[in-house]
Write a protein that holds these residues in place. Structure first.
Motif, PDB file in Angstrom:
ATOM      1  N   THR A  48     -67.076 -17.626  19.914  1.00 57.70           N
ATOM      2  CA  THR A  48     -68.188 -18.456  19.449  1.00 57.70           C
ATOM      3  C   THR A  48     -69.450 -17.923  20.096  1.00 57.70           C
ATOM      4  O   THR A  48     -69.398 -17.033  20.948  1.00 57.70           O
ATOM      5  CB  THR A  48     -68.008 -19.930  19.859  1.00 57.70           C
ATOM      6  OG1 THR A  48     -67.999 -19.990  21.284  1.00 57.70           O
ATOM      7  CG2 THR A  48     -66.726 -20.507  19.323  1.00 57.70           C
ATOM      8  N   ILE A  49     -70.566 -18.489  19.688  1.00 55.81           N
ATOM      9  CA  ILE A  49     -71.840 -18.049  20.234  1.00 55.81           C
ATOM     10  C   ILE A  49     -71.862 -18.236  21.750  1.00 55.81           C
ATOM     11  O   ILE A  49     -72.412 -17.435  22.483  1.00 55.81           O
ATOM     12  CB  ILE A  49     -73.004 -18.868  19.609  1.00 55.81           C
ATOM     13  CG1 ILE A  49     -72.927 -18.840  18.087  1.00 55.81           C
ATOM     14  CG2 ILE A  49     -74.356 -18.378  20.097  1.00 55.81           C
ATOM     15  CD1 ILE A  49     -73.116 -17.496  17.451  1.00 55.81           C
ATOM     16  N   GLY A  50     -71.210 -19.318  22.207  1.00 54.43           N
ATOM     17  CA  GLY A  50     -71.322 -19.635  23.621  1.00 54.43           C
ATOM     18  C   GLY A  50     -70.167 -19.152  24.496  1.00 54.43           C
ATOM     19  O   GLY A  50     -70.246 -19.254  25.713  1.00 54.43           O
ATOM     20  N   SER A  51     -69.091 -18.651  23.903  1.00 55.16           N
ATOM     21  CA  SER A  51     -67.930 -18.354  24.735  1.00 55.16           C
ATOM     22  C   SER A  51     -68.161 -17.113  25.592  1.00 55.16           C
ATOM     23  O   SER A  51     -68.913 -16.210  25.228  1.00 55.16           O
ATOM     24  CB  SER A  51     -66.667 -18.210  23.889  1.00 55.16           C
ATOM     25  OG  SER A  51     -66.845 -17.244  22.896  1.00 55.16           O
ATOM     26  N   ALA A  52     -67.512 -17.110  26.748  1.00 58.07           N
ATOM     27  CA  ALA A  52     -67.713 -16.022  27.698  1.00 58.07           C
ATOM     28  C   ALA A  52     -66.416 -15.721  28.412  1.00 58.07           C
ATOM     29  O   ALA A  52     -65.508 -16.536  28.461  1.00 58.07           O
ATOM     30  CB  ALA A  52     -68.785 -16.408  28.714  1.00 58.07           C
ATOM     31  N   LEU A  53     -66.336 -14.519  28.929  1.00 57.23           N
ATOM     32  CA  LEU A  53     -65.154 -14.090  29.667  1.00 57.23           C
ATOM     33  C   LEU A  53     -65.602 -13.782  31.083  1.00 57.23           C
ATOM     34  O   LEU A  53     -66.610 -13.110  31.289  1.00 57.23           O
ATOM     35  CB  LEU A  53     -64.589 -12.830  29.003  1.00 57.23           C
ATOM     36  CG  LEU A  53     -63.409 -12.155  29.687  1.00 57.23           C
ATOM     37  CD1 LEU A  53     -62.140 -12.936  29.451  1.00 57.23           C
ATOM     38  CD2 LEU A  53     -63.252 -10.738  29.148  1.00 57.23           C
ATOM     39  N   LYS A  54     -64.824 -14.281  32.039  1.00 56.41           N
ATOM     40  CA  LYS A  54     -65.209 -14.032  33.419  1.00 56.41           C
ATOM     41  C   LYS A  54     -64.678 -12.671  33.850  1.00 56.41           C
ATOM     42  O   LYS A  54     -63.477 -12.414  33.784  1.00 56.41           O
ATOM     43  CB  LYS A  54     -64.641 -15.132  34.318  1.00 56.41           C
ATOM     44  CG  LYS A  54     -65.318 -15.154  35.671  1.00 56.41           C
ATOM     45  CD  LYS A  54     -64.983 -16.426  36.417  1.00 56.41           C
ATOM     46  CE  LYS A  54     -65.649 -16.397  37.785  1.00 56.41           C
ATOM     47  NZ  LYS A  54     -65.331 -17.577  38.569  1.00 56.41           N
ATOM     48  N   ILE A  55     -65.595 -11.812  34.222  1.00 58.55           N
ATOM     49  CA  ILE A  55     -65.172 -10.499  34.703  1.00 58.55           C
ATOM     50  C   ILE A  55     -65.742 -10.332  36.095  1.00 58.55           C
ATOM     51  O   ILE A  55     -66.952 -10.421  36.290  1.00 58.55           O
ATOM     52  CB  ILE A  55     -65.618  -9.384  33.755  1.00 58.55           C
ATOM     53  CG1 ILE A  55     -64.804  -9.478  32.462  1.00 58.55           C
ATOM     54  CG2 ILE A  55     -65.455  -8.019  34.412  1.00 58.55           C
ATOM     55  CD1 ILE A  55     -64.924  -8.331  31.532  1.00 58.55           C
ATOM     56  N   GLY A  56     -64.872 -10.120  37.066  1.00 57.64           N
ATOM     57  CA  GLY A  56     -65.313 -10.148  38.449  1.00 57.64           C
ATOM     58  C   GLY A  56     -65.823 -11.549  38.727  1.00 57.64           C
ATOM     59  O   GLY A  56     -65.118 -12.524  38.464  1.00 57.64           O
ATOM     60  N   ASN A  57     -67.069 -11.668  39.179  1.00 54.76           N
ATOM     61  CA  ASN A  57     -67.600 -13.009  39.393  1.00 54.76           C
ATOM     62  C   ASN A  57     -68.698 -13.330  38.393  1.00 54.76           C
ATOM     63  O   ASN A  57     -69.471 -14.240  38.568  1.00 54.76           O
ATOM     64  CB  ASN A  57     -68.107 -13.145  40.837  1.00 54.76           C
ATOM     65  CG  ASN A  57     -69.040 -11.988  41.192  1.00 54.76           C
ATOM     66  OD1 ASN A  57     -69.325 -11.150  40.333  1.00 54.76           O
ATOM     67  ND2 ASN A  57     -69.513 -11.959  42.426  1.00 54.76           N
ATOM     68  N   LYS A  58     -68.742 -12.543  37.327  1.00 54.84           N
ATOM     69  CA  LYS A  58     -69.819 -12.742  36.346  1.00 54.84           C
ATOM     70  C   LYS A  58     -69.270 -13.163  34.989  1.00 54.84           C
ATOM     71  O   LYS A  58     -68.155 -12.804  34.611  1.00 54.84           O
ATOM     72  CB  LYS A  58     -70.596 -11.424  36.184  1.00 54.84           C
ATOM     73  CG  LYS A  58     -71.254 -10.969  37.480  1.00 54.84           C
ATOM     74  CD  LYS A  58     -72.728 -10.665  37.263  1.00 54.84           C
ATOM     75  CE  LYS A  58     -73.455 -10.384  38.551  1.00 54.84           C
ATOM     76  NZ  LYS A  58     -72.986  -9.125  39.197  1.00 54.84           N
ATOM     77  N   GLN A  59     -70.062 -13.917  34.258  1.00 50.54           N
ATOM     78  CA  GLN A  59     -69.702 -14.326  32.903  1.00 50.54           C
ATOM     79  C   GLN A  59     -70.179 -13.284  31.909  1.00 50.54           C
ATOM     80  O   GLN A  59     -71.337 -12.904  31.919  1.00 50.54           O
ATOM     81  CB  GLN A  59     -70.381 -15.657  32.560  1.00 50.54           C
ATOM     82  CG  GLN A  59     -70.038 -16.785  33.488  1.00 50.54           C
ATOM     83  CD  GLN A  59     -68.698 -17.413  33.157  1.00 50.54           C
ATOM     84  OE1 GLN A  59     -68.020 -16.959  32.231  1.00 50.54           O
ATOM     85  NE2 GLN A  59     -68.315 -18.416  33.910  1.00 50.54           N
TER      86      GLN A  59
END
Ligand SMILES: C[S@@+](CC[C@H](N)C(=O)[O-])C[C@H]1O[C@@H](n2cnc3c(N)ncnc32)[C@H](O)[C@@H]1O
Lengths: 464, 289
Positions: A48-59
């Motif tokens: 979705t427009i808002g979805s994110a994946l956490k990689i390391g400590n960042k979104q």
């Protein structure tokens, strides 16, 4: 029919469905499997427009994955506003590096006798690397810098050099592969990350269950799915929006089937996924009027409350964003706003209560097959109740993680002369590394994929 | 209730389990018509057989072996791994005895299609006949073609969801397969020998990713009821006599002590099994931007 005509028809019917049956490009709101760094991490997500994946400590926002072909490869890049995913050409790089065991046998020009691993070899510090990232230096460039600043890199064998490069690349320029969530990839992911949730059902066992129960379009498949919906979803995928799959249960509460939401099922497919209690299924035709009631209630809820998910009793499937594959490896929740936007569109929910019409049909014709996957229940107690609901000559397949309950069940079926062709099998599966001069079975393998009892229901003898 | 149609009698007859028909006497097919599937029917000699509805699994057990064939373990794995669902277009070569083809057809039904090719004209014709008898001819088209030499027909370019190869030199067909597949489409190649796999994998690397090779097998179990005597009830003489008697262990030991144990259900793997069929190599068409 010529192939062109066939394809034309197919795409026409896809357009009519407005949701392609077998799409190869992602869309907003679709479910995907993200394979991070060559299987190191696997995560299901909804785009979705808002979805994110956490990689390391960042979104890392997933929006850029919308509209991309499944199979596309992405690399995490450092932007001024944080990390973002950028499409890169896919390659089979990394494939050549499967296990450490054989490196010595292959590289003849160098060996690693002079290599001292004392953590002093790298002159670039973490602080310096962070600074590079802030400046927006690409991950690949950072890896290059690390190699240039490694005192020991040149001394390594080419195999170890590649290993070093890959390790740094995974850390500083992680790659994300976009995958279709299919029964195959979903089962493999759970088996790898959270096997308990799917009752340790290995992919080859699942394949056998579907074959042994002759699952095909227009069949009415009775299942007992205590694998969180893994089995129900796999059956529904093979039905392709025809026939029906009925998850049956004892008592009042249907079993949760939240894994079904990971599949990108069309409304037509979802409609075919229903549940019914054993007592509803066993009731003879005349009584069926009574069983209408709860179903009407459910419909009423749905109509009066369009944008609320119709929750059939306690089939409390959490929205898939909350599904955890492993505690550390969860898919990130989206922003609530985008979730709201998405729900009303999903008009048809999988796992409704079976209508009285379809139950009457089942009573008349019998189910075409039965699959049971209840890893902690006694197999015979289920089979003796459900076999009478099948049509004659219907095949069935019972999965269990222990052989004893299946053996007892098989004995009883033989004594009661309820079935023939009875067989208990254990599937075996081994993966191979295939590389020039380095071909061998994988060093690690799954040693157990469960047991399956299969057979064919026969006509009771008196009726002859 | 389902009825057996006269026209399909032959194929049904072939699907009946419990061995060779002739051993059990003569069966009159007219007696069968109108019986539900799953019925037990008797011959004039009192032998019996069961009438079963045909499935691809039963078909694989009874089809005439014109070639080596694939069995259920490999077949089910191939269908799953190739992600074949209703509506898919699947290409296959060689057709062989059509054991796999039947299961591919089941998976693509009702709206998909399997195009299968064998360069052996007679085999292709026999397979075509079989599919007509089993009622699958609307889902399967059998073509005669040298796939290693000529590749798959151009008209299928970019239209196949998945492709399956069971050929002696599959690597010769791989560049054609890459052309046939839709983006992200999957190929499977089945080869009995590791050298074939080695060669195929090297060729696959040019335009495929996610190359994985598996071996799948089944272990069958024997289930029986057995009295496991308590040690105190068994001396040397009863051990000797038990081994001479077949199966039924004596209820009494020779010292006259009555057996106190109830039979229990015991399980063990069968002593023999199919040890190797072939290696299954899967790969995905590389996704170019
Ligand atoms: C082992 S059989 C396939 C069996 C099949 N998978 C089954 O389950 O019944 C291999 C087939 O490939 C065919 N074949 C060999 N070379 C071929 C070629 N170049 N083009 C097309 N078919 C070929 C052979 O005639 C043979 O029938």
């Amino acid at each position: 029919m010529s192939i062109n005509k066939h394809i034309e028809q197919q795409s026409k019917s896809n357009q009519e469905n407005n949701n392609a049956q077998n799409p190869r490009v992602t869309w907003e709101g679709c479910s995907v499997l993200l394979d991070i760094n060559d299987g190191d991490r696997l995560a299901f997500a909804r785009l979705t427009i808002g979805s994110a994946l956490k990689i390391g400590n960042k979104q890392c926002p997933l929006q850029s994955l919308i509209g991309c072909a499944f199979g596309s490869l992405f690399q995490v890049e450092n932007g001024k506003e944080g990390p973002f995913l950028s499409r890169i050409p896919s390659n089979s790089e990394g494939n050549d590096l499967q296990d450490q065991g054989d490196s010595q046998t292959v590289d003849v020009s160098k060996d690693n006798r002079a290599l001292v691993d004392n953590n002093m070899a790298q002159s670039l510090t973490e602080v310096e690397i962070e600074e590079l990232k802030r400046q927006g230096v690409s991950g690949s460039e950072i890896v290059g810098a690390l190699i240039a600043n490694s005192a020991t890199f040149d001394k390594k064998t080419s195999f170890s050099q590649e290993k070093y490069r890959l390790k740094k690349q995974k850390k500083y320029a992680p790659r994300v592969l976009l995958r279709r969530p299919f029964a195959r990839s979903i089962c493999e992911t759970y088996f790898k990350k959270n096997p308990e949730k799917i009752g340790w059902l290995r992919i080859d066992s699942l394949s056998l269950l579907l074959s042994m129960a002759n699952v095909t379009a227009n069949s009415d498949v009775l299942v007992v799915d205590l694998l969180g919906g893994m089995l129900t979803g796999a059956v529904a995928e093979r039905l392709g929006g025809t026939g029906s799959v009925c998850n049956t249960h004892h008592g009042v509460s249907p079993y949760p089937i939240d894994i079904v939401r990971i599949f990108n099922f069309t409304d037509e497919i979802c409609k075919r996924i229903v549940h019914a209690s054993l007592s509803d299924l066993s009731v003879s035709g005349e009584h069926s009027v009574e069983s209408n009631q709860p179903e009407d209630l459910c419909n009423a809820t749905k109509q009066s409350n369009e944008d609320v998910v119709c929750d059939t009793s306690n089939d409390h499937s959490n929205s898939m964003e909350e599904i955890r594959i492993t505690p550390e490896d969860e898919v990130l929740p989206e922003k609530p706003t985008s979730q709201d936007k998405q729900q009303p569109r999903k008009a048809v929910q999988a796992g409704q209560k079976a209508t009285s019409e379809i139950m009457n049909l089942w009573r008349e014709n019998g189910f075409s097959s039965l699959i049971v996957a209840a890893p902690n229940l006694d197999a015979w107690s289920i089979v003796k109740e459900l076999l009478p609901l099948l049509s004659f000559s219907a095949p069935f397949a019972i999965y269990h993680q222990h052989s004893e309950p299946l053996a007892a069940c098989m004995r009883n079926l033989q004594h009661e002369k309820m079935a023939i062709g009875l067989q208990i099998i254990e599937p075996y599966m081994r993966e191979y590394q295939v590389l020039p001069s380095r071909t061998h079975p994988h060093m690690q393998m799954s040693a157990f994929g469960g047991y399956i009892l299969s057979g064919i229901k026969i006509c009771p003898f008196e009726k002859n | 209730m389902l009825f057996i149609e006269q026209s399909k009698k032959l194929s049904f007859k072939k699907c009946i389990s419990d061995g060779d028909l002739n051993r059990f006497g003569a069966f009159k097919h007219v007696d069968w018509i109108g019986k539900p599937f799953g019925s037990k029917v008797f011959s004039h000699k009192g032998g019996f057989i069961y009438l079963l509805a045909p499935t691809p699994e039963l078909w694989t057990l009874v089809l005439s072996h014109r070639t080596q064939i694939l069995y259920i373990a490999d077949i089910s794995f191939v269908v799953m791994y190739l992600e074949i669902v209703p509506g898919c277009v699947v290409l296959e070569s060689g057709t062989g005895s059509g054991s796999l083809t039947t299961s591919l057809a089941r998976a693509v039904a009702p709206s998909g299609h399997v195009y299968t090719f064998d360069f052996h004209e007679q085999r292709a014709a026999s397979a075509r006949e079989d599919f007509e008898k089993t009622g699958l001819n609307n889902l399967i088209t059998v073509g005669v073609r040298d796939i290693q030499g000529e590749g798959f027909p151009e008209e299928f370019s970019g239209k196949a969801d998945s492709v399956f190869l069971d050929l002696p030199q599959p690597w010769l067909a791989i560049s054609s397969v890459a052309k046939m597949l839709k983006q992200d489409g999957i190929i499977c190649s089945f080869s009995p020998c590791i050298e074939q796999v080695q060669h195929s994998c090297e060729t696959l690397r040019s335009c495929f990713t996610d190359i994985r090779t598996f071996e799948v097998l089944l272990r069958a179990f024997e289930v029986r009821e057995k009295k496991l005597e308590s040690w105190e009830n068994v001396d040397g003489c009863s051990v000797g006599s038990a081994s001479r008697k077949r199966r039924q262990p004596s209820a009494e030991g020779c010292n006259g002590v009555e057996s106190s144990v109830a039979p229990s259900v015991v399980v063990r793997p069968a002593s023999e099994a199919r040890g190797h069929t072939g290696y299954l190599t899967f790969a995905r068409l590389q996704c170019l931007t």
